[in-house]
Scaffold this motif. Structure first.
Motif, PDB file in Angstrom:
ATOM      1  N   TYR A 105       3.236   7.177  -2.735  1.00  0.00           N
ATOM      2  CA  TYR A 105       3.785   6.857  -1.713  1.00  0.00           C
ATOM      3  C   TYR A 105       3.886   5.709  -1.160  1.00  0.00           C
ATOM      4  N   TYR A 106       2.100   5.475  -1.063  1.00  0.00           N
ATOM      5  CA  TYR A 106       1.127   3.889  -0.223  1.00  0.00           C
ATOM      6  C   TYR A 106       1.062   2.928  -2.044  1.00  0.00           C
TER       7      TYR A 106
ATOM      8  N   VAL B 236       4.591   1.952  -0.990  1.00  0.00           N
ATOM      9  CA  VAL B 236       4.925   0.404   0.420  1.00  0.00           C
ATOM     10  C   VAL B 236       4.931  -0.723  -0.323  1.00  0.00           C
ATOM     11  N   GLU B 237       3.650  -0.713  -1.174  1.00  0.00           N
ATOM     12  CA  GLU B 237       2.212  -1.818  -0.961  1.00  0.00           C
ATOM     13  C   GLU B 237       3.420  -2.174  -1.713  1.00  0.00           C
TER      14      GLU B 237
ATOM     15  N   HIS C  53       6.547  -2.626  -2.127  1.00  0.00           N
ATOM     16  CA  HIS C  53       7.978  -3.175  -0.819  1.00  0.00           C
ATOM     17  C   HIS C  53       7.197  -4.715   0.110  1.00  0.00           C
ATOM     18  N   ASP C  54       6.419  -3.975   0.683  1.00  0.00           N
ATOM     19  CA  ASP C  54       5.817  -5.521   1.284  1.00  0.00           C
ATOM     20  C   ASP C  54       5.107  -6.419   0.807  1.00  0.00           C
TER      21      ASP C  54
ATOM     22  N   TYR D 108      15.249   0.232  -1.251  1.00  0.00           N
ATOM     23  CA  TYR D 108      14.972   0.239  -0.018  1.00  0.00           C
ATOM     24  C   TYR D 108      16.430  -1.032   0.013  1.00  0.00           C
TER      25      TYR D 108
ATOM     26  N   ASP E  47      -1.961   3.659   8.244  1.00  0.00           N
ATOM     27  CA  ASP E  47      -1.082   3.475   9.291  1.00  0.00           C
ATOM     28  C   ASP E  47      -1.398   3.056  10.454  1.00  0.00           C
TER      29      ASP E  47
ATOM     30  N   THR F 277      -2.709   0.197  -0.717  1.00  0.00           N
ATOM     31  CA  THR F 277      -1.126   0.306  -0.182  1.00  0.00           C
ATOM     32  C   THR F 277      -1.652  -1.682   0.074  1.00  0.00           C
TER      33      THR F 277
END
Lengths: 179, 172
Positions: A52-53, A56-57, A59-60, A171, B54, B164
Motif C-alpha cells: 500500500y505504501y 502511495v509512493e 502516486h505522490d 486515483y 502518517d 514511501t
C-alpha cells in the motif's frame, strides 16, 4: 428384578477405537490449521501494508512531478501545463496508457514496464510496481478533465510459496487545464 | 452381584493415554498462544510504523505550496553527523523531525511553543525502535522515507521495513 449382563460386553471394539482416533486426529489437524492461518494472515498483513505504501509512493511521486511541472512549465508549453502535455513532454509514446518507472535517482522516467529492481527487498519480499495513466473519469462523471492513474503492486509470497498477490489502486486526477 | 474394579494395567493404560492427550492439547494451546503473541507484536509494530509515517506525511502534506512558489525551501533534509541520523525540518512552522541512530528514536522538536509544549517529544513508543531511517528526495518537492521499525520484545523479535514517498498537496 435382576438385569442380566452379557458375558461378552467387555470393552470397545477395534472399529470404535479406530473411529475415535481418526476423529481426534481430524480435530487436532483442524486446530493446527487455524493456528497456521493466523500466522499466515499476520504475514500477509505485513506485505499488504508495504504494498500500500509503495502504491502511495508512486502516486505522490507523480503528483509531485506534475506540481513542479505546473509551477515551472516547459518552455514550449503554455502556462500552466496539463497532464497530457506534461506526459507527452516526458515520453515519445503516443498510446493512451503511459507507463512510468523509477530511475536510479528515484525520479520517474517515462518508459514502459514494471519497477522491480529499484524497489527494496522488504522483509524478504520483492515487490513489482506498474504505473499507468489513462483518459478516464470516475463512474457516472462525464468530463474530459479527469485522468485515471492506476497503480498495481505485485508480490510473490516467499513464506508460503503462494501465487502472486496484487493490489490495484485507482486515483483520479482532476485538472481544469485538461481538455 | 459381583462388581469388578479397574485393574492396575487398565489404570496405567488410561493414565498414559490421558497424559498423551494432555501433552498434545498443551502443545496446541502453547503454539496458539505463541503465534497469537507474535501476531500481536507484528500488529503493534505495523500500527506504530503506519502512525509515524502518517504523522510525518500529514505535516508534509499540510498547507504548503498553495502559492505555487518554489522558493524559499520550506522543507529541509539534513544529515546529523553527531547522532548518525537525519532530520526533516519544516522551516515555515519551525517544526523538526530528528532521527537519532544511536538511541534509535525519532523526536519531534518544536521551536515555537505549541499547546504548552516546547522542546523535543519522542514520536515512537517505547516498545518500538527505529533501527534505520532515511529521508531523501527533493526537499520541498517530495520526501521519500525508508525505515525499519523493530520490536524491543526479545521473545518475539520482529522488524518491519517500509518505504514511501510523500508529496505536498497543491491547490489547483
Amino acid at each position: 428384578m435382576k438385569i442380566k449382563r452379557s458375558k461378552h460386553n467387555k470393552g470397545f471394539t477395534l472399529i470404535e477405537v479406530l473411529v475415535s482416533l481418526v476423529l481426534v486426529v481430524l480435530i487436532v489437524q483442524k486446530a493446527m490449521g487455524a493456528v497456521s492461518n493466523h500466522q499466515k494472515n499476520a504475514l500477509m498483513a505485513t506485505q499488504r501494508l508495504q504494498a500500500y505504501y509503495l502504491a502511495v509512493e508512486a502516486h505522490d511521486q507523480l503528483q509531485s512531478m506534475y506540481n513542479l511541472e505546473s509551477k515551472t512549465p516547459h518552455s514550449t508549453h503554455t502556462t500552466p501545463t496539463n497532464w497530457d502535455t506534461f506526459m507527452k513532454d516526458k515520453t515519445s509514446s503516443s498510446t493512451s496508457d503511459i507507463y512510468f518507472t523509477l530511475d536510479g535517482s528515484k525520479d520517474y522516467q517515462y518508459a514502459s514496464g514494471s519497477e522491480t529492481s529499484l524497489l527494496p527487498l522488504m522483509n524478504k519480499t520483492q515487490f513489482t510496481r506498474t504505473v499507468t495513466v489513462a483518459k478516464a473519469a470516475p463512474t457516472g462523471v462525464s468530463s474530459n478533465h479527469y485522468r485515471k492513474l492506476n497503480i498495481k503492486v505485485i508480490w510473490s509470497d516467499v513464506h508460503f510459496k503462494s501465487t502472486d498477490t496484487v493490489i490495484s489502486l485507482d486515483y483520479y486526477f482532476y485538472d481544469p487545464n485538461q481538455n | 452381584m459381583h462388581r469388578r474394579a479397574f485393574t492396575l494395567v487398565e489404570m496405567l493404560v488410561s493414565m498414559a493415554l490421558f497424559a498423551v492427550l494432555m501433552t498434545m492439547s498443551y502443545s496446541v494451546i502453547l503454539t496458539t498462544q505463541r503465534i497469537g503473541s507474535r501476531a500481536a507484536v507484528m500488529r503493534d509494530v505495523q500500527t506504530e510504523a503506519r502512525n509515524i509515517i502518517d504523522l510525518i506525511g500529514r505535516d508534509i502534506k499540510s498547507d504548503r505550496f498553495c502559492g505555487l512558489t518554489v522558493s524559499p525551501s520550506e522543507l529541509k533534509i539534513e544529515t546529523k553527523s553527531g547522532t548518525g541520523g537525519c532530520s526533516l525540518t519544516d522551516v515555515k512552522d519551525t517544526k523538526q523531525y530528528t532521527y537519532n541512530s544511536i538511541n534509535q528514536n525519532i523526536e519531534l522538536n518544536y521551536q515555537i511553543k505549541l499547546d504548552n509544549i516546547t522542546g523535543a517529544i519522542q514520536v515512537n513508543s517505547s516498545f518500538v525502535k527505529i533501527t534505520s531511517l532515511t529521508f531523501s528526495g527533493k526537499n520541498d518537492n517530495h520526501v521519500s522515507i525508508s525505515a525499519t521499525f523493530t520490536s524491543v520484545h526479545t521473545k518475539y523479535p520482529y522488524s518491519f521495513d517500509i518505504q514511501t514517498t510523500i508529496s505536498p498537496e497543491i491547490n489547483y
